[in-house]
Scaffold this motif. Sequence first.
Motif, mmCIF file in Angstrom:
data_model
loop_
_atom_site.group_PDB
_atom_site.id
_atom_site.type_symbol
_atom_site.label_atom_id
_atom_site.label_comp_id
_atom_site.label_asym_id
_atom_site.label_seq_id
_atom_site.Cartn_x
_atom_site.Cartn_y
_atom_site.Cartn_z
ATOM 1 N N MET A 79 0.840 -1.188 0.000
ATOM 2 C CA MET A 79 0.000 0.000 0.000
ATOM 3 C C MET A 79 0.879 1.243 0.000
ATOM 4 N N GLY A 80 0.628 2.168 0.951
ATOM 5 C CA GLY A 80 1.394 3.394 0.966
ATOM 6 C C GLY A 80 1.486 3.960 2.362
ATOM 7 N N ARG A 81 1.937 5.211 2.417
ATOM 8 C CA ARG A 81 2.094 5.908 3.684
ATOM 9 C C ARG A 81 1.202 7.142 3.689
ATOM 10 N N VAL A 82 0.442 7.333 4.774
ATOM 11 C CA VAL A 82 -0.465 8.470 4.866
ATOM 12 C C VAL A 82 -0.162 9.273 6.128
ATOM 13 N N PHE A 83 -0.162 10.579 5.957
ATOM 14 C CA PHE A 83 -0.046 11.528 7.073
ATOM 15 C C PHE A 83 -1.413 12.166 7.288
ATOM 16 N N ILE A 84 -1.844 12.232 8.559
ATOM 17 C CA ILE A 84 -3.131 12.848 8.907
ATOM 18 C C ILE A 84 -2.893 13.807 10.052
ATOM 19 N N SER A 85 -3.076 15.092 9.820
ATOM 20 C CA SER A 85 -2.896 16.058 10.906
ATOM 21 C C SER A 85 -4.135 16.087 11.789
ATOM 22 N N GLY A 86 -3.967 16.601 13.004
ATOM 23 C CA GLY A 86 -5.093 16.636 13.931
ATOM 24 C C GLY A 86 -5.531 15.248 14.323
ATOM 25 N N GLY A 87 -4.562 14.370 14.576
ATOM 26 C CA GLY A 87 -4.809 12.942 14.684
ATOM 27 C C GLY A 87 -5.733 12.479 15.782
ATOM 28 N N LYS A 88 -6.028 13.313 16.772
ATOM 29 C CA LYS A 88 -6.932 12.905 17.849
ATOM 30 C C LYS A 88 -8.380 13.310 17.586
ATOM 31 N N GLY A 89 -8.629 14.031 16.507
ATOM 32 C CA GLY A 89 -9.990 14.434 16.179
ATOM 33 C C GLY A 89 -10.816 13.257 15.681
ATOM 34 N N GLY A 90 -12.133 13.385 15.769
ATOM 35 C CA GLY A 90 -13.012 12.295 15.383
ATOM 36 C C GLY A 90 -12.847 11.880 13.938
ATOM 37 N N ALA B 266 -6.698 -0.334 8.207
ATOM 38 C CA ALA B 266 -7.366 -1.584 7.859
ATOM 39 C C ALA B 266 -7.090 -1.990 6.414
ATOM 40 N N ALA B 267 -6.825 -0.985 5.554
ATOM 41 C CA ALA B 267 -6.525 -1.257 4.149
ATOM 42 C C ALA B 267 -5.051 -1.551 3.917
ATOM 43 N N GLY B 268 -4.263 -1.582 4.995
ATOM 44 C CA GLY B 268 -2.861 -1.948 4.877
ATOM 45 C C GLY B 268 -1.887 -0.801 4.752
ATOM 46 N N TRP B 269 -2.363 0.419 4.950
ATOM 47 C CA TRP B 269 -1.500 1.586 4.857
ATOM 48 C C TRP B 269 -0.728 1.795 6.160
ATOM 49 N N ALA B 270 0.479 2.350 6.038
ATOM 50 C CA ALA B 270 1.215 2.840 7.198
ATOM 51 C C ALA B 270 0.687 4.228 7.526
ATOM 52 N N VAL B 271 0.310 4.450 8.771
ATOM 53 C CA VAL B 271 -0.399 5.678 9.161
ATOM 54 C C VAL B 271 0.397 6.449 10.203
ATOM 55 N N ASP B 272 0.599 7.745 9.944
ATOM 56 C CA ASP B 272 1.099 8.690 10.944
ATOM 57 C C ASP B 272 0.006 9.721 11.170
ATOM 58 N N ALA B 273 -0.542 9.761 12.377
ATOM 59 C CA ALA B 273 -1.634 10.692 12.693
ATOM 60 C C ALA B 273 -1.325 11.398 14.005
ATOM 61 N N PRO B 274 -0.387 12.352 13.987
ATOM 62 C CA PRO B 274 0.012 13.007 15.232
ATOM 63 C C PRO B 274 -1.078 13.896 15.803
ATOM 64 N N SER B 275 -1.194 13.879 17.112
ATOM 65 C CA SER B 275 -2.098 14.784 17.804
ATOM 66 C C SER B 275 -1.469 16.179 17.852
ATOM 67 N N ARG B 276 -2.223 17.139 18.351
ATOM 68 C CA ARG B 276 -1.666 18.489 18.468
ATOM 69 C C ARG B 276 -0.492 18.511 19.433
ATOM 70 N N ALA B 277 -0.537 17.659 20.468
ATOM 71 C CA ALA B 277 0.574 17.604 21.418
ATOM 72 C C ALA B 277 1.842 17.091 20.745
ATOM 73 N N GLU B 278 1.668 16.248 19.740
ATOM 74 C CA GLU B 278 2.819 15.691 19.020
ATOM 75 C C GLU B 278 3.279 16.609 17.893
ATOM 76 N N LEU B 279 2.340 17.310 17.264
ATOM 77 C CA LEU B 279 2.662 18.219 16.169
ATOM 78 C C LEU B 279 1.648 19.347 16.123
ATOM 79 N N ASP B 280 2.094 20.539 16.458
ATOM 80 C CA ASP B 280 1.264 21.736 16.364
ATOM 81 C C ASP B 280 1.449 22.302 14.962
ATOM 82 N N VAL B 281 0.463 22.100 14.086
ATOM 83 C CA VAL B 281 0.627 22.530 12.700
ATOM 84 C C VAL B 281 0.637 24.042 12.559
ATOM 85 N N GLY B 282 0.252 24.752 13.614
ATOM 86 C CA GLY B 282 0.355 26.207 13.596
ATOM 87 C C GLY B 282 1.782 26.697 13.712
ATOM 88 N N ASP B 283 2.716 25.789 13.997
ATOM 89 C CA ASP B 283 4.142 26.107 14.117
ATOM 90 C C ASP B 283 4.839 25.573 12.872
#
Length: 216
Positions: free
Chosen positions: A1-12, A23-40
Amino acid sequence: MGRVFISGGKGGLARAVAARFSAAGWAVDAPSRAELDVGDCSAVEEWFAGRPAYDLAVCAAGVTKDRPFLKQTEDEWDAVMGVNARGAAWCARCAAAGMLREGREGQVVMIGSYAAYRPAPSQAAYAASKSALEGLVKSLAREWGKKGIRVNLVLPGFLLTDMTEGLRESVKEAALSRHVLGRFNTPEQTAAFLLFLQEVLTAASGQVFDLDSRIL
């Protein structure tokens, strides 16, 4: 499959997207705001610089500071624009740079809002930040298309998530009354569409996808 980045990872929505792709076999990085503040922007650059390129970046981080505009503070305005507009732009920029560096095609999906088209009172900052995404998506789709990078905007609709949980029932009922089908979209349905957009609709770029039954 592939690699996906999802910001705001703790949101619904982000959690649903992460679960669907995982579930589809992708490697997922979904950082929360505590892990990555995208405003910075520096933090965003550091995150992407330290990781292999992604095949898909979903810019799902978002904040609201709804208040009558004449009472809105500069800090509130900057916080909303910083995450919803600049943060999405910088995640897109860094994700695309990684794709180009490794010579791969990919996609950036920005999560927009119905509020950009039909905002409620006291949503000036939020509506402005989400409105900015449409112009950004269309510009980047033209800029990166010849390099094989797609850019699309998805409006998931009014979702029953942590962000909307605290709203009054009357507000939710008013939102539902604008849906011609009389039902809300769900985070899981949105996640399924994003996977479809990535794996099946491979010729789509520069588009706005409205996923619920409110008429723009």
